[in-house]
Structures are given as C-alpha cells and as structure tokens.
Design a protein around this motif. Structure first.
Motif, PDB file in Angstrom:
ATOM      1  N   GLY A 250      -2.439   0.771 -10.924  1.00 15.00           N
ATOM      2  CA  GLY A 250      -3.502   1.361 -11.620  1.00 15.00           C
ATOM      3  C   GLY A 250      -3.506   2.224 -12.383  1.00 15.00           C
ATOM      4  N   GLY A 251      -2.807   1.800 -13.642  1.00 11.47           N
ATOM      5  CA  GLY A 251      -2.311   2.745 -14.443  1.00 11.47           C
ATOM      6  C   GLY A 251      -0.647   3.674 -14.988  1.00 11.47           C
ATOM      7  N   GLY A 252      -0.622   3.512 -16.497  1.00 13.53           N
ATOM      8  CA  GLY A 252       0.940   3.968 -16.389  1.00 13.53           C
ATOM      9  C   GLY A 252       1.048   5.005 -17.560  1.00 13.53           C
ATOM     10  N   PHE A 253       0.738   4.462 -18.121  1.00 11.81           N
ATOM     11  CA  PHE A 253       0.781   5.580 -19.749  1.00 11.81           C
ATOM     12  C   PHE A 253       1.980   5.726 -20.036  1.00 11.81           C
ATOM     13  N   GLY A 254       2.995   5.375 -19.203  1.00 11.82           N
ATOM     14  CA  GLY A 254       3.939   6.369 -19.491  1.00 11.82           C
ATOM     15  C   GLY A 254       5.290   6.859 -18.374  1.00 11.82           C
ATOM     16  N   SER A 255       3.799   7.521 -17.928  1.00  7.99           N
ATOM     17  CA  SER A 255       4.289   8.088 -16.140  1.00  7.99           C
ATOM     18  C   SER A 255       4.999   6.963 -15.509  1.00  7.99           C
ATOM     19  N   LYS A 256       4.479   6.267 -15.435  1.00  4.71           N
ATOM     20  CA  LYS A 256       5.144   4.956 -14.262  1.00  4.71           C
ATOM     21  C   LYS A 256       6.762   4.365 -14.657  1.00  4.71           C
ATOM     22  N   ILE A 257       6.943   4.923 -16.146  1.00  3.18           N
ATOM     23  CA  ILE A 257       8.242   3.964 -16.779  1.00  3.18           C
ATOM     24  C   ILE A 257       8.949   4.659 -15.505  1.00  3.18           C
ATOM     25  N   PHE A 258       9.476   5.643 -15.300  1.00  2.00           N
ATOM     26  CA  PHE A 258      11.006   6.809 -14.701  1.00  2.00           C
ATOM     27  C   PHE A 258      11.321   6.570 -13.632  1.00  2.00           C
ATOM     28  N   HIS A 259      11.941   6.577 -12.647  1.00  2.00           N
ATOM     29  CA  HIS A 259      13.099   6.437 -11.857  1.00  2.00           C
ATOM     30  C   HIS A 259      12.891   7.914 -11.410  1.00  2.00           C
ATOM     31  N   TYR A 260      11.723   7.739 -10.497  1.00  2.00           N
ATOM     32  CA  TYR A 260      11.339   9.233  -9.547  1.00  2.00           C
ATOM     33  C   TYR A 260      12.677   9.566  -8.111  1.00  2.00           C
ATOM     34  N   SER A 261      12.367  10.141  -7.631  1.00  2.00           N
ATOM     35  CA  SER A 261      13.357  10.899  -6.761  1.00  2.00           C
ATOM     36  C   SER A 261      12.881   9.559  -5.794  1.00  2.00           C
ATOM     37  N   GLU A 262      11.320  10.001  -6.003  1.00  2.00           N
ATOM     38  CA  GLU A 262      10.899   9.693  -3.942  1.00  2.00           C
ATOM     39  C   GLU A 262      11.553   7.314  -4.185  1.00  2.00           C
ATOM     40  N   GLU A 263      11.412   7.172  -5.476  1.00  2.00           N
ATOM     41  CA  GLU A 263      11.898   5.809  -4.888  1.00  2.00           C
ATOM     42  C   GLU A 263      13.170   5.633  -3.691  1.00  2.00           C
ATOM     43  N   ALA A 264      13.691   6.390  -4.704  1.00  2.00           N
ATOM     44  CA  ALA A 264      14.989   6.257  -3.791  1.00  2.00           C
ATOM     45  C   ALA A 264      15.000   7.157  -2.289  1.00  2.00           C
ATOM     46  N   LEU A 265      14.295   7.996  -2.226  1.00  2.00           N
ATOM     47  CA  LEU A 265      14.134   8.515  -0.802  1.00  2.00           C
ATOM     48  C   LEU A 265      13.852   8.182   0.376  1.00  2.00           C
ATOM     49  N   VAL A 266      12.987   6.935   0.154  1.00  2.00           N
ATOM     50  CA  VAL A 266      12.041   5.803   1.002  1.00  2.00           C
ATOM     51  C   VAL A 266      13.298   4.784   0.930  1.00  2.00           C
ATOM     52  N   THR A 267      13.982   4.730   0.041  1.00  2.00           N
ATOM     53  CA  THR A 267      14.710   3.443  -0.229  1.00  2.00           C
ATOM     54  C   THR A 267      15.455   4.019   0.729  1.00  2.00           C
ATOM     55  N   TRP A 268      16.549   4.959   1.211  1.00  2.00           N
ATOM     56  CA  TRP A 268      17.470   5.146   1.276  1.00  2.00           C
ATOM     57  C   TRP A 268      17.429   5.625   2.859  1.00  2.00           C
ATOM     58  N   ALA A 269      15.893   6.314   2.816  1.00  2.00           N
ATOM     59  CA  ALA A 269      15.936   6.670   4.831  1.00  2.00           C
ATOM     60  C   ALA A 269      15.457   5.386   5.197  1.00  2.00           C
ATOM     61  N   ALA A 270      15.098   4.954   4.419  1.00  2.00           N
ATOM     62  CA  ALA A 270      14.886   3.317   5.875  1.00  2.00           C
ATOM     63  C   ALA A 270      15.882   2.378   5.951  1.00  2.00           C
ATOM     64  N   GLY A 271      16.964   2.520   4.637  1.00  2.00           N
ATOM     65  CA  GLY A 271      18.016   2.526   5.337  1.00  2.00           C
ATOM     66  C   GLY A 271      18.641   3.059   6.777  1.00  2.00           C
ATOM     67  N   LYS A 272      18.674   4.377   6.618  1.00  2.00           N
ATOM     68  CA  LYS A 272      19.321   5.001   8.148  1.00  2.00           C
ATOM     69  C   LYS A 272      18.162   4.321   9.536  1.00  2.00           C
ATOM     70  N   ILE A 273      16.807   4.513   8.784  1.00  2.00           N
ATOM     71  CA  ILE A 273      15.996   4.166  10.193  1.00  2.00           C
ATOM     72  C   ILE A 273      15.506   2.647  10.398  1.00  2.00           C
ATOM     73  N   GLN A 274      15.315   2.138   9.585  1.00  2.00           N
ATOM     74  CA  GLN A 274      16.239   0.449   9.739  1.00  2.00           C
ATOM     75  C   GLN A 274      14.414   0.049  10.125  1.00  2.00           C
ATOM     76  N   ARG A 275      13.519   0.571   9.588  1.00  2.00           N
ATOM     77  CA  ARG A 275      12.216   0.555   9.094  1.00  2.00           C
ATOM     78  C   ARG A 275      11.393   0.830   8.551  1.00  2.00           C
ATOM     79  N   PRO A 276      10.481   0.782   7.731  1.00  2.00           N
ATOM     80  CA  PRO A 276       9.575   0.854   6.508  1.00  2.00           C
ATOM     81  C   PRO A 276       9.318   1.845   6.341  1.00  2.00           C
ATOM     82  N   ILE A 277       9.119   2.372   4.872  1.00  2.00           N
ATOM     83  CA  ILE A 277       8.909   3.800   5.196  1.00  2.00           C
ATOM     84  C   ILE A 277       7.490   4.243   3.476  1.00  2.00           C
ATOM     85  N   LYS A 278       6.459   4.327   4.155  1.00  2.00           N
ATOM     86  CA  LYS A 278       5.426   4.683   2.854  1.00  2.00           C
ATOM     87  C   LYS A 278       5.508   5.703   2.112  1.00  2.00           C
TER      88      LYS A 278
END
Lengths: 791, 160
Positions: A250-278
C-alpha cells in the motif's frame, strides 16, 4: 492493439481487486499457527541500557517468547552503498543490530521482541518489561551535529561525521567567482519529511519445519533485495532456503525499499519458535521507525556575468543520516543530489561538498525524489533570487542559461551526461497553460478582495532509471542495478510476464501488459503480470528511482525480442519458408509475397506440442528471460508553475493553480502517467506548505508522531492540476521512456515557494522556509512590513 | 468475553469478543473481511470507513459492541453477486481514482455516504467531505473526479 497498446489510457487491470476489498496486503495474510509480535521501543533518544528485566513478561498470559539484544546472535542490518571522504577514507559505518545491545540511539529504537498468541497479549506483556536506562543528552540538529561539545552518536564517528565528500572542480569554480559581475548567495533548509505510505509496514516470518525453509512476507518495494541483504548479511540463510513475498503493497515512496530490522526479527524468531510470527506497525511506529526523507542544511552561491550567464556554482551541504545508516542513505545526498546541481543550465564550473552527520533520530534515506528534490529546490530558489537581485526577468534568466536543445548529449561538470531534453518547449507549454502572461490581471483582482496573489516557476531536471551497474559500482554501490523480465508463453497462447520490479500503486500490471500486448499482438486480457515473489521471479532489483519502465520495461522488451525471434523460426518451419522471409506483425506471422500465415497462438501451441517442429535446431517451449542493464541514467525534466493566493490576515496560502509540463520520454499509459504526476506534485506541495518532521532539541522526542501533529495533504488543501507531457526520447533504452514516478515531487516545491515569495514580495518578504505554514507566512508578513516601514 | 451480533453485508453474524475489540478488528479478524484497512491509530486516515446503519463511521474508533444489533456494510458488500461494481466503485476505476488501493475501501465508503447525503455535489463539497480520508498516491485530483462521476451515476441509477 490501438485500444490497449502503447499510448492508450487503458483502465487498470489491478483495480477490480482493490475496489472490492480483495487486495492482499501483508496484514491481510494469516498463516496457520500464526503468532503475533509487539516490539518494545526506546522512549529515549539517547540512553545506555543498564538492565532489562523480562521475567514477568515471559510468564504473562499467551506469551511464547521475549527476546532482547542479549539473545540476538546474528548479523547487523547492512548498508548498501559506501561513500569515500575527500581524503579517500571510507565513510564511518556503525553496526546496526535489530535489537539494541547496550545503547538506544533514537526514540523508537528496538529494545525487545515479544511474541504471543495475539497482538493484544504481546502488547500487554510488553508493559511488564522493566528496562533501566541511563539517559544521555541527545543531538538531533543537522546543523549542529558536527559542532564541538555536542553529544556523540558513535565513538568511531568523530564530530558525528559519517563522511565529508566533494565533487566538481573547486579551482574552476573559485576562478569563476573571481570574474563574476554578480554573486547571489542563499542559505536553505530542506526539512525532514516522514513518507507516510498509507499502509503501515508489516512482516510475517514463517518457518517450514518439514524443509527448513524460511518465508518472509513483507511490505517491500524490492523483495529480492531483501532476500539478498537479510539472507546473506543478517541471518545467513542461503537464497535457496529463503523466499520473500511482497504481494499488494500500500504505497512505498521509497520508505519500503530498505531492509528493516523487523523483517529480520520475525524471520529469526520464527525459526526459533518454529511458528509463523506477524508484526504490523501501528501508525505511531511508522512515524518513529520508517526511514525519513530529505533533512539538508545548505549554503549555495551562484556567480553570474554582467549579462546574467551563470559562470559558477558553489554548494556546501550538511545531510542528516539519523542514528544508523539505512540501506541507500549514503548515496542520497551525494550521487543523487550533488550530481544534479547543473540542473537544466550550462553552468560551466560547479563545486559541491557534502558532509553527512549522525544524530539521535530515525535513519534518513530515499523518499520520493531522493536527493533530486533537494538539488532542484536549491537551484531554483537560487536562480529565482539571482533574478530578483539582477533585475533580469526570472523566465528570461532561466531561458538564457538553458542547455540548448541541440547540445545533447550534454556533459555536465558534475559527472552526468544527459542524453536528451528540450527545456524550452516544456517551459513554453507551461507558461501558456498557466497563463503566466495574465498574472498581473489576476493579482490585481485578488488585491481587490484583500488577497495576495503570486506565481512561481521551477525548471528542473532529474536523473532516474536507476542505474548502470558499472557506473554505480564505481561510485560505491554494493549491488548491480539492472532488471529482469521473463515472458512465459503458455501452450494456448496466453502469457505470463514476470518482472523483478514491484508495483505498489504504479499500475505495472497494466502498463507492462500493454507493452506485451503491443509487442506480441495479443489481447491485453490474455496477459498477466507477476511480481513480488522471489519464488516466481528469476531475480530483480525492485522499484525505486523511477526505474520500473525504463529498466524493468526494457528487460521485458528484450525478453519479448527473444520470444519473437524463436517464434519466427517456428513459424518459418510451419510455413516451409526461410526465416528471413517471415514477417511478424499484429500477432500474425506471414511470408512475404504469399498468402501463408500463422497466428501467434498457433506458433505457441506448436512450441509445446512439437509434432511438426525443427527439433534438431530448436528446443520446444516458448519462454525467455532477459537481464537489462541500462547504459546511462534517464533524464526527465520540465517546468512546474504554481499560483497561490495568500490571506494576509491569517497567513493561509491556497494553491489556486498548478501546471506541470514534464518530459518523461515515451508514455505507455497517459492516464497512469498523469496520476503519477498528480501524486508527486501533491507530495511536493505537502513539503512546501504543510509537512515537517520535528524533534525536540533537548529531549530528542519526536514531536510529530501522529497525524494530529504531522500535516498530511488532504483533499481540501489542493487544487485540480493541469498536467501535460512533451517527449524527447531517451536515446539509450529500447522504449525511449525516462520515468515519471518522482518528477512531481522534484519539480514542485520550489515552484510553490517561489510563488509564495512572489506574492509576498510587495510586503518586503525575501525569504521563507518550508513548510510555509500560515504562522510562518503571517510572521514573514509582519517582519517584512515592519522592515519596509523602518526603511 | 461478550457476545456481539450484527448483520454484515446482509448476513447475520455473531461472535464472542473481548470488550476492547474494535469493530475493524472484529471485521478483519473474526469475519476475515480484510478489505477494511487500518492506516492509523488516531481516527485520522479513514482507511477503515464502513457503513453502520447506512452512515459512514471509522471502524477503528468504534467498538465491536457498539455495533451490536446494527447493519454494517463493508467494501466487500458493495458489488453485486455477479461482480457488477457499485456505480461509485466503477467511477473510481473509470477515473483512475486509486493507485496502491490501500485507502480505496475507506475512500469509496465515505464517497457513497457523501453522495447519499448531498444532492448535486460540488467539487468544493467533495474536497471538504473527504477531509477525513487520506490518500498518499493520487493527489486527490482523480478521486474528486471519480466521486463526482460516481455520485451522478448513483443519482441516475436511483431515477431508473
């Protein structure tokens, strides 16, 4: 294909799902067994973390895990561009861990991740976390960040300096000033903005226990870039085990180009708890964690000869990076800014120095236009001031210094070589469309009603279609910036187009389908465009820098060329003709001088049912991929004219007319192009009159942290726009297209401010800063009137 | 937990919710009607607008329990079963009144209420009437055109 091919205002294919509530944005996705994350953020701009006690939170109802910096054992979020300082030393590149380890460096910095069965339970548990901070004094001001005695963001960055860079020929510029008849000087602030895409950022990390594969669903403009950065640098997951999906965004204007910490956190933690995290940002989190834009403080000087010809330009800029280096941050105030300082003018000598500084604020990175609006604002304010000081008509001064239309390709003194342009025509068209000549009548009419009318102009140029890989590599980019396009012709003749670009409002599903409908002569209804999934698309660099059509569209054209070449060989075989005699036009293969013909559909079927087929010379199937690396940037340009009416009693500025005439090269869908200009211009008007991000200088608190404090442009702040295009073709890509995503936001802010200053000039007002709010305008009027009375 | 019952897009629904559950959460999470979006925390952006008993409301600042017994219409309830779009939806498509689509559901729901409550909408009335709906993509130019056309089409459809 006249009604659906190149040049037709085809209604958008994507609209049906959006209009019926069937779009799929990240927060609309729910994975089986999904949990929810809340992120505990720093309430302080600068503090040491003394202790974090998560014991109570860990046993709160519904909580699955609570993770802090002490638990985080993976890599930091990387920066994608390295700048070298004047002395050759590399920029200071501090670590950026997704969870803070010992210090917080801006309000909103990430302290703990709480994962629970529901979002409400995660948020409840966060209140049970006890963090002991030792508060420190922050520095938030761009202008003061490198001064002695202020708070330091990073020990490694002396005087908070990330880099001290320059471009151009200082000696030549100084010499030009030595022989100047007139020098115009200006000090400008290009204020910090908050992008505010309407969809808040969101991410879902998913881990497949059967295969060990990770999937990240994220609000991204470039899923492959996220896969590369997060997989290779942060979490060390190979590409083959990591899928990144960015569906409807829903729109970016540049702000959704970058790799943000939250992306890494939910992916990393999902591997730890072995469940999806939103995780889905609340709007207040968007304000304090989405990368901000602009934030420059500049001094500039223009040297003119006695006839008003520009001789030289000197610019000195400080650019705020925030507390950490976001993905593309270092290149924005350098190669996307200072290289644009020739603008549309023949200024022969230019020297610019740019110092990037760290502060205790949210990282700053590319926001619609990224560097080019800052360059344009500086130049067009400076040229306007020069016109007023020298008494030369402001339109004539611009025209006198334009790069002649026959001078292309034109090499500027600041690295770029413009391939094409016609600034005289866009200027003349805009003057006519805006009735520039009639302003005095309208000004007099407004005066009768007690209003101040003013008109302002901006003639601009930008560089987009980002970017030739070898060139950007030599300038510090750590990636290539080509694009991919794949065309899969199915056995019964329908086609799927796979693009590495990403559509988050731009309408690629329609524009790219038009390209293919035109090229292959098949109905647009038979074409689907697929994007936003690393498991479907071969590769891609995504969408930013107005690159999707110029680079991504060119890749599709190249893939289409390969399809036509192979299909022609199949058709030649079917018609028992020589390949050289076969022509392809409007979806039909014919043999010159005969009545033999085969449709594209017949050839497609033959490719997949190769009973009668040149099997010893050609593989079956009809699917081709192309990687297209552009030879140069593209150079859209044009003229924006704004007319305002100001109420001197209240200081309220109303934009009453806005005209934009842009050269964006070849236009595929005029309806979509106009829509892009409308949106860009609105963001520019927003910057000029309404929007500003503010931090409290003592506490470092974000003062504009909601829509109650940050003024977004609304329907009743704006006029209808007059929009037109005038095309000179890009000479180095197969489409001739230049790009349209950012022109509106680049050309418009100085046109608005120049209009405000034109309206206020009779009252002695000579300067006003963005945003020209009613308060500032009213104060300027009072100060100007007072000064005039004193004189 | 409290039990709430209402009619959503003509269908009677009932569910147990926490008292703090917002109407938008009820629609999105309990009913899976994800067309209604959440764009802010402060009732400013209007992405969450739905109709409650025929009037537009921001479902992010309405508790689900407040809608108990009411008739709610969301963006999913506008088009006919055969996919024929509501005249306002059609007008947004015809006039390129949407880009990323995120604000669109709220924008369309507000526009319909605006059209229903004003005869012969002027441009100024449309711009003022949409003051509570933000769009970051379109600059509103085409939205205003779409609402005007949509309102006219709604009037024409009523006359028929």
């Amino acid at each position: 294909m006249a009604d659906s091919g190149i040049g037709a205002s085809v209604k958008r294919k994507e609209d049906f799902r959006f209009l019926t509530g069937r779009g799929t944005y990240i927060d609309d996705i729910n994975r089986p067994g999904q949990t929810c994350a809340y992120i505990l953020r720093s309430p302080h701009a600068h503090a040491d973390i003394v202790k974090i006690d998560v014991a109570k939170a860990k046993v709160a109802p519904g909580v699955i895990t609570v993770l802090t910096g002490a638990d985080y054992d993976k890599g930091g979020v990387p920066c994608g561009w390295q700048i070298h300082s004047k002395d050759g030393s590399p920029m200071i590149e501090p670590p950026h861990f997704p969870l803070c380890k010992d210090k917080v460096r801006h309000v909103g910095d990430q302290v703990a991740l709480i994962v629970a069965e529901t979002y409400a339970l995660a948020k409840d548990a966060a209140e049970l976390i006890d963090v002991t901070y030792k508060e420190q004094k922050p520095i938030v001001s761009t202008g003061d960040a490198d001064k002695p005695g202020v708070a330091q963001v990073w020990a490694a960055a002396k005087n908070n300096t990330c880099y001290d860079w320059h471009i151009g020929d200082k000696a030549a510029a100084d010499a030009a000033f030595g022989k100047a008849a007139h020098v115009t000087k200006i000090d400008l602030v290009n204020q910090r903005l908050i992008p505010n895409a309407m969809e808040p950022r969101a991410a879902i990390g998913d881990f497949d226990r059967a295969t060990g594969d990770y999937t990240l669903y994220t609000t991204s403009q470039n899923p492959h870039v996220i896969r590369l950065l997060m997989g290779a640098f942060v979490l060390q997951i190979p590409e083959s085990k990591l899928r990144v999906v960015a569906p409807d965004v829903g729109g970016g204007f540049g702000s959704k180009i970058f790799h943000y910490s939250e992306e890494a956190l939910v992916t990393w933690a999902a591997g730890k708890i072995q469940r999806p995290i939103k995780w889905t940002a609340e709007r207040s989190e968007s304000f304090m964690t989405d990368a901000h834009g602009r934030d420059h403080v500049s001094h500039a000087e223009l040297a003119l000869d006695k006839d008003g010809k520009f001789l030289g330009l000197r610019v000195s800029t400080k650019a705020n990076m925030g507390a950490y280096l976001s993905t593309f941050a270092p290149c924005v105030p350098t190669y996307l800014y200072a290289t644009l300082l020739a603008g549309v003018y023949t200024t022969p000598a230019i020297y610019a120095e740019v110092k990037a500084v760290f502060t205790h604020t949210v990282p700053v990175d590319a926001y619609r236009g990224a560097g080019r609006p800052e360059a344009t604002y500086l130049l067009e304010r400076l040229v306007e001031k020069a016109a007023r000081e020298t008494g030369i008509d402001r339109v004539e001064l611009r025209r006198k210094n334009f790069i002649p239309t026959n001078a292309f390709p034109y090499q500027t003194p600041v690295a770029l070589q413009y391939d094409s342009g016609d600034y005289f025509s866009t200027l003349d068209m805009a003057l006519k469309a805006s009735d520039w000549a009639g302003i005095e009548t309208r000004r007099a009419e407004a005066k009768k009603h007690g209003k101040l009318r003013g008109i302002g102009i901006s003639t601009y140029l930008e560089a987009c279609g980002i970017a030739p890989s070898a060139v950007v590599g030599s300038l510090g980019a750590r990636a290539g910036l080509y694009e991919t396009g794949s065309i899969r012709v199915h056995p019964t003749g329908s086609v799927t187009v796979f693009t590495g670009t990403h559509s988050h409002g731009q309408g690629h599903e329609t524009t790219f389908a038009q390209l293919v409908s035109d090229g292959l002569g098949i109905p647009i209804e038979s074409i689907e465009v697929s994007h936003g999934d690393t498991n479907k698309i071969p590769f891609g660099m995504g969408t930013y820098g107005s690159r999707s059509l110029a680079v991504g569209g060119s890749a599709i054209v190249k893939a289409m060329d390969k399809i036509v070449k192979k299909a022609t060989r199949i058709a030649a075989h079917l018609m028992e003709a020589s390949v050289a005699d076969v022509e392809f036009k409007n979806g039909t293969f014919t043999v010159a001088g005969t009545d033999k013909s085969k449709t594209f559909g017949e050839v497609a079927l033959t490719a997949y049912v190769p009973h009668n087929y040149p099997i010893t010379e050609l593989e079956p199937g009809l699917e081709e991929t192309a990687f297209y690396d552009p030879l140069n940037f593209t150079y859209p340009g044009g003229c924006h004219i704004c007319e305002v009416e100001i109420d001197p009693d209240t200081g309220v500025t109303k934009v009453v007319n806005f005209t934009a005439v842009d050269d964006v090269g070849r236009v595929i869908n005029p309806m979509i192009v106009e829509g892009q200009v409308h949106g860009g211009v609105t963001q520019g008007i927003g910057q000029a009159l309404l929007e500003a991000c503010a931090y409290d200088k003592d506490s470092g608190q974000l003062l504009t942290g909601s829509y109650m404090d940050y003024t977004m442009p609304r329907a009743d702040d704006l006029p209808n726009f007059k929009v037109a295009t005038h095309a000179t073709m890009c000479t180095h890509n197969p489409l001739g297209s230049k790009g349209v995503g950012e022109v509106g936001a680049i050309g418009s802010p100085p046109a608005v401010i120049n209009a405000v200053l034109d309206a206020l000039a009779p009252l002695g007002v000579q300067d006003i800063s963005m945003p020209a709010t009613p308060l500032k305008v009213w104060q300027a009027i009072q100060a100007g009137s007072g000064r005039m009375a004193a004189e | 937990m409290l039990t709430v019952s209402m009619t959503v897009n003509g269908i009677a629904v009932s569910a147990d919710v926490e008292a703090r559950t917002l109407l938008v959460q009820f629609l999105r999470e309990k009913l899976g009607l994800t067309g209604t979006h959440i764009g802010c925390d402060t009732s400013q952006c209007g992405a969450c607008v739905v109709h409650l008993n025929g009037k537009s409301v921001k479902s992010c600042t309405t508790l689900a329990v407040q809608a108990n017994g009411a008739a709610v219409t969301t963006i999913e309830g506008l088009a006919a079963a055969d996919g024929t779009l509501h005249p306002m939806q059609e007008a947004f498509r015809d006039n390129h009144g949407l880009q990323c689509g995120f604000c669109t559901p709220g924008m369309v729901m507000s526009a319909i209420d605006l059209a229903q409550s004003h005869a012969d909408l002027s441009e100024a009335e449309i711009r003022e009437g949409l003051e509570g709906n933000m769009c970051r993509c379109t600059g509103y130019h085409n939205i205003v055109k779409a609402v005007k056309a949509g309102a006219q089409a709604m009037t024409a459809a009523m006359r028929r």
